[in-house]
Every structure is written in C-alpha cells, then in structure tokens.
Design an enzyme around this catalytic site. Structure first.
Site, PDB file in Angstrom:
ATOM      1  N   ASP A 171       0.916 -32.102  38.423  1.00  0.00           N
ATOM      2  CA  ASP A 171       0.589 -31.246  37.350  1.00  0.00           C
ATOM      3  C   ASP A 171       0.931 -32.004  36.218  1.00  0.00           C
ATOM      4  O   ASP A 171       2.021 -31.904  35.981  1.00  0.00           O
ATOM      5  CB  ASP A 171       0.640 -29.777  37.568  1.00  0.00           C
TER       6      ASP A 171
ATOM      7  N   TYR B  77      -3.678 -30.561  27.339  1.00  0.00           N
ATOM      8  CA  TYR B  77      -4.629 -30.997  26.195  1.00  0.00           C
ATOM      9  C   TYR B  77      -3.556 -31.147  25.098  1.00  0.00           C
ATOM     10  O   TYR B  77      -3.609 -32.200  24.148  1.00  0.00           O
ATOM     11  CB  TYR B  77      -5.281 -29.609  26.016  1.00  0.00           C
TER      12      TYR B  77
ATOM     13  N   ARG C 125       5.159 -22.474  22.706  1.00  0.00           N
ATOM     14  CA  ARG C 125       5.233 -21.192  23.846  1.00  0.00           C
ATOM     15  C   ARG C 125       6.503 -20.455  23.463  1.00  0.00           C
ATOM     16  O   ARG C 125       6.650 -19.326  24.233  1.00  0.00           O
ATOM     17  CB  ARG C 125       5.098 -21.713  25.268  1.00  0.00           C
TER      18      ARG C 125
ATOM     19  N   ASP D 235      -6.217 -31.938  35.035  1.00  0.00           N
ATOM     20  CA  ASP D 235      -4.917 -32.423  34.798  1.00  0.00           C
ATOM     21  C   ASP D 235      -4.136 -32.010  36.188  1.00  0.00           C
ATOM     22  O   ASP D 235      -2.779 -31.941  36.073  1.00  0.00           O
ATOM     23  CB  ASP D 235      -4.202 -31.428  33.946  1.00  0.00           C
ATOM     24  N   GLU D 236      -4.874 -31.655  37.356  1.00  0.00           N
ATOM     25  CA  GLU D 236      -3.954 -31.835  38.596  1.00  0.00           C
ATOM     26  C   GLU D 236      -4.805 -32.884  39.810  1.00  0.00           C
ATOM     27  O   GLU D 236      -5.813 -32.867  39.650  1.00  0.00           O
ATOM     28  CB  GLU D 236      -4.028 -30.077  38.961  1.00  0.00           C
TER      29      GLU D 236
END
Length: 652
Positions: A73, A78, A110, A165-166
């Site tokens: 992952d 982005y 975050r 993305d994985e």
C-alpha cells in the site's frame, strides 16, 4: 493450557516423541488434555480428531498454507505524488482537495487532526497553514499508479491492482525457488510480526512467510529507489490477512501474520464492515441480527447465517470472520472500461450539461491515447436529483462507437475535430434518451466512459494491414512490373507505431452491423517475383497488390462478353471468330495477346499470370465448356472443376 484447542500441543508432543526427548510422561500428558494415548490411536487419526473438536481460533493449523501473499500500500498516495512533483511540500501539511472536500492528506497534516473526506472549511479551521492542492485531475495519479504496477512486474509473478495505490503480489513460486538455494538458519524475518508463535506449523508456512517478508522489503526498496514512494506491506498466507495486517505499522513499514493467529486478529476488528468482502447491504443485514463486530460473527453458527443468506454466502462469511480466504491473486490486465465523472450541486440547463460532457471527453481521450486500445462502446451516466425519492440515483445508457472515428498516430489512437464532433453528437443523443427536456431536470453528476475495446495490433504481419476501415476488406495495393510498390492511400506500413494512419470517417456514428460482403471480381497483376521465390499463394503479400477500378470493369466486361458469346448461337463460327480460335496454336504460351479474341483487352490479358492466360485460351477454344447455360438447374448443380480461374474471376 487450553483443553479445547489441543492442536498445538499435539504437534509439540508428536515432534518431541520423534526426537525421543521423553517417553514416560507422554501418555500422561495426552491424558490431561483429553487426547487418546499414542498407543490407542495413530497420529494422523489423532490430529484429525483434534482438528474437528478444536475451536475455530486454531482450526487453520490443521491444514496446509502453501501460498505467500504480499500486499503493498502506498503511503498517502495522492499527497506523495504531489510532494514528489513539488519537493517544497514535503515538510508542510498537505491536503488534496476535490470540490469542497479534502479527500486525503499527508502525515504531517494528519497530526493536526485532518481526516479523509473532511470539509475544506473544517480542515482550515484546525490547520490554518494547510497547503491545499487541487486533485480533481487524476492524470498524474494514474500515471504514478501505472509506474508502480510496472515496477512490481519485475518479479515476474501475478500482480493484482486494488485501486490506484494498492497491489497484491503472489510470491509463492518465487519463495519455493529461494528455499532451495538458501539455508534455513540464514533466513530471518524482516519488519514486524503480529504475534510470535511457540511452535511452527507442520506445513512449513512460517519459513515461506519469512522469505516473503524479505521479498516485501526488496519490493518496497525498489519502489523507493526508482520512484521515490514510501510504502507499507502486509505478508500473510492469503489476501484477506495480508491486506488487513498491512496498515498495522504504517507508514513505511511492514507486518507479517501467521495463519494460526488469523482468527484472533480478526476478532479485534470492531465492525464487520472492516472485512473487505462485506459491503454495506450485508453489513445492514448482519446488524439487524445483532451481529456488529467480527467477534460476534465468529460466535454465530452457520445455520443461523443460512436463514438470512444463501448457503455459500453463509459459509463464506464464517470463513472470513476467522481469517480464511482462498481467493487467488489474479494478474491485472488493462481495464474493462475507462471513465470519468464530474459531480456538482445542480445543473438544470442543457447547454451547461453539454459543456461538462465536452470537458470530460477531452480528458477521456487523453486516457484512451495512453491506454492504446480503440473503444467500440460509449456509456453516458447521469445522477438525477429526485425530490419524490429524497435521494439521488444514477441512470446510464450506452451505444456502439465506430472504430473509424479513431486514427492511429505514432502508435496511439487519436481523434480529429470531426471525430470529436461525432462523439459529442452520440453523447447528447444518449443524454436526450435519459432526460425529458420538455420537463425540468436537476443533475448532480455526469459521467462518461468508454467500454469494450478492440486491440489494434501493428506490424507487418498484423491483420490490421488488411482490415482497416470498419473491418472491411482493405484495398489491394499495386505491384508494378519493376517491383516498386506505389504509394497509395492505404500504405502497407500505415499501421506501424512510427507512422500515421488515417481511416475513413464515415457518416454513420454507430457501428454498423456486419453484413455479407458483395462478391467482387479480383484481378492480380503480374508477379514481380520469380516462380522459385513464390512457393505458394500464401507467401504473396496482400499489401503489394491493388484492386484497380478500371481493370475491374475491364475484367467484368471480358467475362460478360465471354459468357454472351458462349451462350449466343452462331450460324457460322468460322466466320465470326475463325481468326480468333484458329490462330491459337497448341504450343502458344502466356504473354502474347496477338492470339486473343478481338473483344479482349490486351493490356489486361498480359497482366494475368501465365496459368490464367492458358486457361482463358483453352476456354476460348472450347467456349461450350467454359460457361454452362443457366436455364438448366440440373447442370448447374454439377460439381465444377477447381481451377485457378475460379478464384480470380468467380461466376455470379
């Protein structure tokens, strides 16, 4: 010691007995855990009984776990793409904005409490220095995703994309190869382990997962060194556990989980919705039965689940709850559809809808050019705001697209301005079928997608050189007597990646249904190669022949005249064509048309192969055998001789 889960103990005792580390206490140990003595039951039977009577948390240890799956992952995908494009953003909180939503952010943002799908206004309140980047155009993200996928192909094993993305990677075969060349004592785990095991599984899965953890590190290092992306990875014996364990030590780290810990790990999930295979409707059905957490799902019986789900679904839900998943890693190919959507508060004017479709089409054609395939179907999607239903719902319509709208330019499909106008006509035609313009309408989303593609192969041996315009037979190019192929509108090398191909833009926007082609009279000019060079007609290049309309008319006229003369009764054949037939000697050969009948075009006759010239001369000598009267059906049903003339001048 767990009396209900004796599988681990059984394996330990079995191994210890093999090594003769104890003997007297062996039967006693089996007695206290309620397992029959070794002398009473064979080891295989004992393990099977233990497996059937054990709790589900350890049931996975009674079977083999041959696979090794890696789930990779990309961390804050982005945001990483934007930080790689603009390194100044690396040390700043970054949020990716689409419309009025922050769809994702980097880890620096975050820390302030920025979460996915947070409103822009709320995000700025809690993080005033948040750097917002417009992420509505997904072109750069798709390109980065394709580069990551291509890098993972280096290991030559199945790679399955999951979103942008994985990726799942099945390294089972690579692990088996590496086991043969590496000693066990030199293999160590890389990264974190969910929970240490006292004993190893008899199937050898621990060793395989050790090697898989090393491969995961190699893959993550390659992605960082070549592309600059930091990644997280999960390693397990199936896709389910590999995906769920992956985020445990994010970012830029990896975690491995053993099969025997699958059920205990799954029980920590607070919602059944956390299981990837369970959607919103299934979640609602489970919640209605007071099954909220994964632990609740583990405790419920299969019989109870079968009352609300199908038998297969009930068994699958039970297996997923304890971490069992046999879904294979499927190699990802090109997508089945390429589409874009544009959402907004509301649009109620046709002209504005057309503008939004036009903008989507421009971006969509870029994706088609990068994909390399030619679309043959177009789909339009609308999301209507219905006051009566108090919710929005989607409707779609699609139609076929003529491949002739697309042209090959440097190996990629492109569309001219005229072709774009045709596509817009199709789009608005589908829109008119979805919307009744005589009534007010309110749209909150428009979508455009190309579906169903055809591969256009290029090269000298490809079918595209013969079938270019809407799968119709290509015009046959000209061979001159000096072996120089003339340049024509459909050159043999036109479909090569380095050249530009222009196909005919017909008036029909919709791909016509296939029809039987009309019979065409073909004529082949004189071969420029010697007989030794051409062993069979299959070695002739169709690209070096051409169907000439004038010559076609001449050959048709020649056939008709020959038929008329053979069917017309002649009072005095000697008077009519005495010179034509008598002058043809038995030893005459092709190339000399002085002996041809007067109604034959000498230039066309000389262009025919020698075999055809001889057959035509034989036909003129015995005209009664060349054509059979059409008035006799019985004669027409008789089998005709299979001559070379049949393929060049077919009878109508």
């Amino acid at each position: 010691m767990c009396r209900d889960c004796p599988i681990k103990i059984t394996n330990i005792l079995y191994l210890m007995k093999e090594k003769q580390q104890f003997s007297n206490n062996f039967s006693y140990l089996y007695t206290i855990i309620n397992i029959p003595s070794l002398n009473e039951v064979s080891m295989d039977d004992r393990i099977m009984e233990s497996s059937s009577s054990s709790c589900h948390k350890h049931s996975s240890t009674s079977v083999e776990h041959p696979k090794a799956i890696i789930h990779i992952d990309i961390d804050c995908f982005y945001a990483q793409v934007e930080m790689l494009r603009n390194p100044e953003l690396r040390s700043q909180p970054v949020g990716i904005q689409q419309k009025n939503i922050v769809v994702t952010s980097n880890y620096e943002a975050r820390k302030y409490g920025i979460k996915k799908c947070m409103a822009v206004t709320d995000a700025i309140k809690i993080c005033p220095n948040l750097k917002l980047v417009n992420g509505e155009d997904l072109h750069n993200y798709r390109a980065a995703s394709n580069n990551i996928f291509a890098a993972l192909q280096h290991w030559k094993c199945p790679v399955e994309k999951l979103g942008m993305d994985e990726n799942f990677i099945d390294v089972t075969n690579l692990v088996e190869e590496r086991i043969k060349s590496v000693k066990d004592d030199k293999i160590t785990f890389v990264g974190h382990i969910y929970e240490e095991s006292i004993t190893e599984c008899l199937c050898g899965c621990h060793l395989r997962l050790k090697i898989a953890s090393q491969m995961a590190k190699e893959m993550r290092k390659k992605l960082f060194d070549e592309l600059g992306f930091t990644t997280s990875a999960g390693i397990a014996h199936n896709k389910l556990l590999a995906k769920l364990i992956c985020p445990l030590h994010k970012p830029n780290d990896q975690t491995t989980i053993f099969p025997e810990h699958g059920a205990s790990f799954m029980s920590t999930l607070q919602s059944v919705r956390s299981i990837p295979s369970i959607g919103s409707k299934t979640t609602e059905a489970l919640i209605s039965q007071n099954i909220i957490t994964v632990s609740d799902l583990q405790k419920v019986s299969v019989d109870l689940l079968k009352k609300h789900f199908s038998s297969d679904m009930a068994v699958r839900l039970k297996n997923l709850s304890i971490g069992e998943d046999n879904t294979p890693v499927k190699q990802t190919g090109k997508p089945q559809s390429i589409g874009l959507e544009d959402s907004f508060k509301t649009v109620s004017v046709k002209s504005e809808v057309e503008e939004r479709f036009s903008a989507l089409l421009q971006r969509l054609l870029v994706l088609v050019r990068e994909d390399g395939r030619i679309p043959v179907s177009l789909r339009v999607t609308l999301r209507k705001k219905d006051v009566k239903r108090l919710s929005s719902h989607r409707e779609s319509r699609q139609c076929q697209v003529s491949p002739s709208i697309f042209t090959i330019n440097h190996g990629a499909p492109t569309v001219t301005e005229a072709g774009q106008q045709k596509l817009m006509t199709l789009i608005m035609r589908l829109f008119n079928k979805l919307i009744d313009l005589s009534k007010p309408f309110h749209l909150t989303l428009v979508g455009l997608a190309f579906t169903k593609f055809q591969e256009r192969m290029t090269g000298r041996g490809s079918i595209v050189n013969y079938l270019m315009n809407d799968i119709s037979v290509q015009s046959v190019l000209n061979i001159t007597n000096d072996c120089d192929t003339s340049a024509s509108s459909m050159d043999y090398s036109a479909a090569s990646p380095s050249s530009s191909t222009t196909t005919d833009l017909s008036d029909g926007e919709v791909e016509p249904s296939p029809k039987k082609p009309k019979k065409v009279n073909w004529i082949a000019k004189r071969r420029c190669l010697s007989k030794e060079e051409v062993a069979s007609p299959s070695k002739l290049k169709v690209g070096e022949l051409r169907l000439n309309s004038r010559e076609l008319e001449k050959v048709s006229e020649l056939r008709l005249n020959s038929r008329d003369r053979s069917l017309t009764p002649r009072a005095s054949p000697a008077k009519d064509n005495l010179s034509d037939t008598d002058t043809m000697k038995d030893g005459s050969e092709g190339g000399n048309c002085d002996e041809c009948p007067s109604y034959v075009d000498k230039e066309v006759f000389n262009a025919l192969p020698d075999e055809m010239q001889q057959e035509l001369k034989a036909m003129w000598k015995n005209p009664s055998n060349s054509e059979l009267p059409r008035s006799s059906p019985r004669i027409m049903n008789k089998a005709k001789s299979n001559t070379i003339l049949k393929y060049f001048v077919p009878h109508k």
